[in-house]
Design a protein around this motif. Structure first.
Motif, PDB file in Angstrom:
ATOM      1  N   ILE A  26     -13.622  72.845  88.743  1.00  0.00           N
ATOM      2  CA  ILE A  26     -13.877  74.310  89.452  1.00  0.00           C
ATOM      3  C   ILE A  26     -12.236  75.313  89.436  1.00  0.00           C
ATOM      4  CG2 ILE A  26     -15.160  76.207  90.680  1.00  0.00           C
ATOM      5  CD1 ILE A  26     -16.903  73.415  91.360  1.00  0.00           C
ATOM      6  N   ILE A  27     -12.230  76.288  88.634  1.00  0.00           N
ATOM      7  CA  ILE A  27     -11.188  77.381  88.653  1.00  0.00           C
ATOM      8  C   ILE A  27     -11.566  78.450  89.831  1.00  0.00           C
ATOM      9  CG2 ILE A  27      -9.711  78.526  86.856  1.00  0.00           C
ATOM     10  CD1 ILE A  27     -11.190  77.279  84.927  1.00  0.00           C
ATOM     11  N   SER A  28     -10.332  78.034  90.674  1.00  0.00           N
ATOM     12  CA  SER A  28     -10.882  79.262  91.910  1.00  0.00           C
ATOM     13  C   SER A  28      -9.925  80.812  90.864  1.00  0.00           C
ATOM     14  CB  SER A  28      -9.882  78.056  93.287  1.00  0.00           C
ATOM     15  OG  SER A  28      -8.120  78.909  92.486  1.00  0.00           O
ATOM     16  N   LYS A  29     -10.133  81.418  92.465  1.00  0.00           N
ATOM     17  CA  LYS A  29      -9.169  82.626  91.753  1.00  0.00           C
ATOM     18  C   LYS A  29      -7.737  82.714  92.157  1.00  0.00           C
ATOM     19  CE  LYS A  29      -9.407  87.309  93.934  1.00  0.00           C
ATOM     20  NZ  LYS A  29      -9.747  88.145  94.628  1.00  0.00           N
ATOM     21  N   ALA A  47     -13.190  72.433  78.103  1.00  0.00           N
ATOM     22  CA  ALA A  47     -14.255  72.211  79.630  1.00  0.00           C
ATOM     23  C   ALA A  47     -13.567  70.911  80.030  1.00  0.00           C
ATOM     24  CB  ALA A  47     -15.023  73.075  79.235  1.00  0.00           C
ATOM     25  N   GLY A  48     -12.594  70.239  79.276  1.00  0.00           N
ATOM     26  CA  GLY A  48     -13.435  68.843  78.902  1.00  0.00           C
ATOM     27  C   GLY A  48     -14.406  68.080  77.685  1.00  0.00           C
ATOM     28  N   GLN A  49     -14.643  66.956  77.839  1.00  0.00           N
ATOM     29  CA  GLN A  49     -14.704  66.284  76.397  1.00  0.00           C
ATOM     30  C   GLN A  49     -16.681  66.506  76.266  1.00  0.00           C
ATOM     31  OE1 GLN A  49     -14.248  64.873  73.306  1.00  0.00           O
ATOM     32  NE2 GLN A  49     -12.346  65.023  73.574  1.00  0.00           N
ATOM     33  N   GLN A  50     -16.504  66.814  78.247  1.00  0.00           N
ATOM     34  CA  GLN A  50     -18.811  66.687  78.524  1.00  0.00           C
ATOM     35  C   GLN A  50     -18.763  68.064  78.658  1.00  0.00           C
ATOM     36  OE1 GLN A  50     -20.190  64.165  78.107  1.00  0.00           O
ATOM     37  NE2 GLN A  50     -18.805  63.218  77.191  1.00  0.00           N
ATOM     38  N   GLY A  51     -17.661  69.501  78.963  1.00  0.00           N
ATOM     39  CA  GLY A  51     -17.202  70.426  78.561  1.00  0.00           C
ATOM     40  C   GLY A  51     -18.154  70.692  80.670  1.00  0.00           C
ATOM     41  N   ASN A  52     -17.449  70.228  81.549  1.00  0.00           N
ATOM     42  CA  ASN A  52     -17.249  70.352  82.688  1.00  0.00           C
ATOM     43  C   ASN A  52     -16.311  71.017  83.759  1.00  0.00           C
ATOM     44  OD1 ASN A  52     -18.726  67.315  83.133  1.00  0.00           O
ATOM     45  ND2 ASN A  52     -17.149  66.522  82.739  1.00  0.00           N
ATOM     46  N   VAL A  53     -15.351  71.658  82.938  1.00  0.00           N
ATOM     47  CA  VAL A  53     -14.407  72.538  83.688  1.00  0.00           C
ATOM     48  C   VAL A  53     -15.418  73.857  83.757  1.00  0.00           C
ATOM     49  CG1 VAL A  53     -12.884  73.465  83.666  1.00  0.00           C
ATOM     50  CG2 VAL A  53     -12.456  71.164  83.119  1.00  0.00           C
ATOM     51  N   HIS A  54     -15.560  74.636  85.140  1.00  0.00           N
ATOM     52  CA  HIS A  54     -16.124  75.918  84.398  1.00  0.00           C
ATOM     53  C   HIS A  54     -15.423  76.990  85.619  1.00  0.00           C
ATOM     54  CE1 HIS A  54     -18.697  74.245  87.850  1.00  0.00           C
ATOM     55  NE2 HIS A  54     -18.774  75.234  87.825  1.00  0.00           N
ATOM     56  N   LEU A  55     -15.691  78.265  85.644  1.00  0.00           N
ATOM     57  CA  LEU A  55     -14.964  79.190  86.328  1.00  0.00           C
ATOM     58  C   LEU A  55     -15.652  79.316  87.605  1.00  0.00           C
ATOM     59  CD1 LEU A  55     -13.922  82.315  84.026  1.00  0.00           C
ATOM     60  CD2 LEU A  55     -12.437  80.209  84.973  1.00  0.00           C
ATOM     61  N   SER A  56     -14.995  79.753  88.900  1.00  0.00           N
ATOM     62  CA  SER A  56     -15.776  80.453  89.606  1.00  0.00           C
ATOM     63  C   SER A  56     -16.339  81.405  89.663  1.00  0.00           C
ATOM     64  CB  SER A  56     -15.157  79.939  91.257  1.00  0.00           C
ATOM     65  OG  SER A  56     -14.273  80.869  91.692  1.00  0.00           O
ATOM     66  N   ARG A  57     -17.654  81.764  90.688  1.00  0.00           N
ATOM     67  CA  ARG A  57     -17.905  83.247  90.440  1.00  0.00           C
ATOM     68  C   ARG A  57     -16.595  84.430  91.090  1.00  0.00           C
ATOM     69  NH1 ARG A  57     -22.741  82.173  94.074  1.00  0.00           N
ATOM     70  NH2 ARG A  57     -20.899  82.792  95.377  1.00  0.00           N
ATOM     71  N   GLN A  58     -15.483  83.941  91.562  1.00  0.00           N
ATOM     72  CA  GLN A  58     -14.519  84.506  92.127  1.00  0.00           C
ATOM     73  C   GLN A  58     -12.985  84.885  90.263  1.00  0.00           C
ATOM     74  OE1 GLN A  58     -15.857  82.009  94.295  1.00  0.00           O
ATOM     75  NE2 GLN A  58     -16.594  83.566  96.129  1.00  0.00           N
ATOM     76  N   ALA A  59     -12.789  83.488  90.093  1.00  0.00           N
ATOM     77  CA  ALA A  59     -12.396  83.647  89.333  1.00  0.00           C
ATOM     78  C   ALA A  59     -12.943  84.124  87.799  1.00  0.00           C
ATOM     79  CB  ALA A  59     -12.435  82.264  89.163  1.00  0.00           C
ATOM     80  N   SER A  60     -14.511  84.621  87.399  1.00  0.00           N
ATOM     81  CA  SER A  60     -14.210  85.263  86.530  1.00  0.00           C
ATOM     82  C   SER A  60     -14.218  86.499  86.934  1.00  0.00           C
ATOM     83  CB  SER A  60     -16.386  84.556  86.366  1.00  0.00           C
ATOM     84  OG  SER A  60     -16.620  85.471  85.520  1.00  0.00           O
ATOM     85  N   ARG A  89      -3.578  85.802  73.927  1.00  0.00           N
ATOM     86  CA  ARG A  89      -4.278  84.983  74.104  1.00  0.00           C
ATOM     87  C   ARG A  89      -3.295  83.292  74.728  1.00  0.00           C
ATOM     88  NH1 ARG A  89      -2.705  83.117  69.767  1.00  0.00           N
ATOM     89  NH2 ARG A  89      -2.964  80.792  69.195  1.00  0.00           N
ATOM     90  N   ILE A  90      -4.644  83.286  76.318  1.00  0.00           N
ATOM     91  CA  ILE A  90      -3.406  82.017  77.314  1.00  0.00           C
ATOM     92  C   ILE A  90      -5.058  80.517  76.626  1.00  0.00           C
ATOM     93  CG2 ILE A  90      -3.107  81.121  79.365  1.00  0.00           C
ATOM     94  CD1 ILE A  90      -2.165  84.151  79.485  1.00  0.00           C
ATOM     95  N   GLY A  91      -4.635  79.607  76.586  1.00  0.00           N
ATOM     96  CA  GLY A  91      -5.356  78.318  76.834  1.00  0.00           C
ATOM     97  C   GLY A  91      -5.194  77.663  78.302  1.00  0.00           C
ATOM     98  N   LEU A  92      -6.375  76.966  78.030  1.00  0.00           N
ATOM     99  CA  LEU A  92      -6.104  75.948  79.696  1.00  0.00           C
ATOM    100  C   LEU A  92      -7.177  74.851  79.094  1.00  0.00           C
ATOM    101  CD1 LEU A  92      -6.624  76.618  83.385  1.00  0.00           C
ATOM    102  CD2 LEU A  92      -8.309  74.533  81.770  1.00  0.00           C
ATOM    103  N   MET A  93      -6.676  74.151  79.099  1.00  0.00           N
ATOM    104  CA  MET A  93      -7.095  72.018  77.762  1.00  0.00           C
ATOM    105  C   MET A  93      -7.206  71.652  79.163  1.00  0.00           C
ATOM    106  SD  MET A  93      -7.560  73.942  75.005  1.00  0.00           S
ATOM    107  CE  MET A  93      -7.035  75.357  74.183  1.00  0.00           C
ATOM    108  N   HIS A  94      -8.402  71.275  79.844  1.00  0.00           N
ATOM    109  CA  HIS A  94      -8.737  70.284  80.479  1.00  0.00           C
ATOM    110  C   HIS A  94      -8.461  68.729  79.079  1.00  0.00           C
ATOM    111  CE1 HIS A  94      -9.974  68.194  83.504  1.00  0.00           C
ATOM    112  NE2 HIS A  94     -11.139  67.539  83.139  1.00  0.00           N
ATOM    113  N   VAL A  95      -7.938  67.495  79.336  1.00  0.00           N
ATOM    114  CA  VAL A  95      -7.784  67.183  78.591  1.00  0.00           C
ATOM    115  C   VAL A  95      -7.747  65.515  79.141  1.00  0.00           C
ATOM    116  CG1 VAL A  95      -6.483  68.172  76.805  1.00  0.00           C
ATOM    117  CG2 VAL A  95      -4.628  66.587  78.824  1.00  0.00           C
ATOM    118  N   THR A  96      -8.361  65.475  80.610  1.00  0.00           N
ATOM    119  CA  THR A  96      -8.339  64.078  81.389  1.00  0.00           C
ATOM    120  C   THR A  96      -9.935  63.566  81.372  1.00  0.00           C
ATOM    121  OG1 THR A  96      -8.546  65.116  83.688  1.00  0.00           O
ATOM    122  CG2 THR A  96      -6.363  64.029  82.791  1.00  0.00           C
ATOM    123  N   CYS A  97     -11.058  63.873  80.889  1.00  0.00           N
ATOM    124  CA  CYS A  97     -12.211  63.418  81.452  1.00  0.00           C
ATOM    125  C   CYS A  97     -13.440  64.813  80.150  1.00  0.00           C
ATOM    126  CB  CYS A  97     -12.940  63.937  82.487  1.00  0.00           C
ATOM    127  SG  CYS A  97     -13.427  65.176  82.655  1.00  0.00           S
TER     128      CYS A  97
END
Length: 97
Positions: A26-29, A47-60, A89-97
């Protein structure tokens, strides 16, 4: 990892999110503020292979306030989207799962 506007790659400061939520999925503000750069029109999140990463409401809300569109996709798709995009653009790539 973070791919900055300049193309430079840096390590993600996931501890900012982990301290608040107990997970880096969960990405914080606070982390959002560390990711954003002036002039960025688009943030592509792998968001990782399974799409587990997402933004918090505050970050969004933070990215919305900055006028930065956010796309969240599984990492393999996000890499393709990042490479194809011609926006500032900026990329945030979660690559650990």
């Amino acid at each position: 990892m973070i791919i900055q506007l300049s193309g430079k790659v840096k390590k993600r400061q996931k501890k900012l999110s982990k301290e608040q939520y107990g997970t880096s999925h969960i990405i914080s503000k606070a982390e959002a503020k560390s990711i954003f750069e002036d002039g960025c029109d688009l943030l592509i999140i792998g968001a990782g292979q399974q799409g587990n990463v997402h933004l918090s409401r505050q970050a969004s809300a933070y990215f919305e306030k900055k006028g930065c569109q956010v796309i969240v996709q599984p990492t393999p798709e996000a890499i393709l989207s990042f490479n194809r995009s011609r926006e500032k653009r900026i990329g945030l790539m979660h690559v650990t799962c």
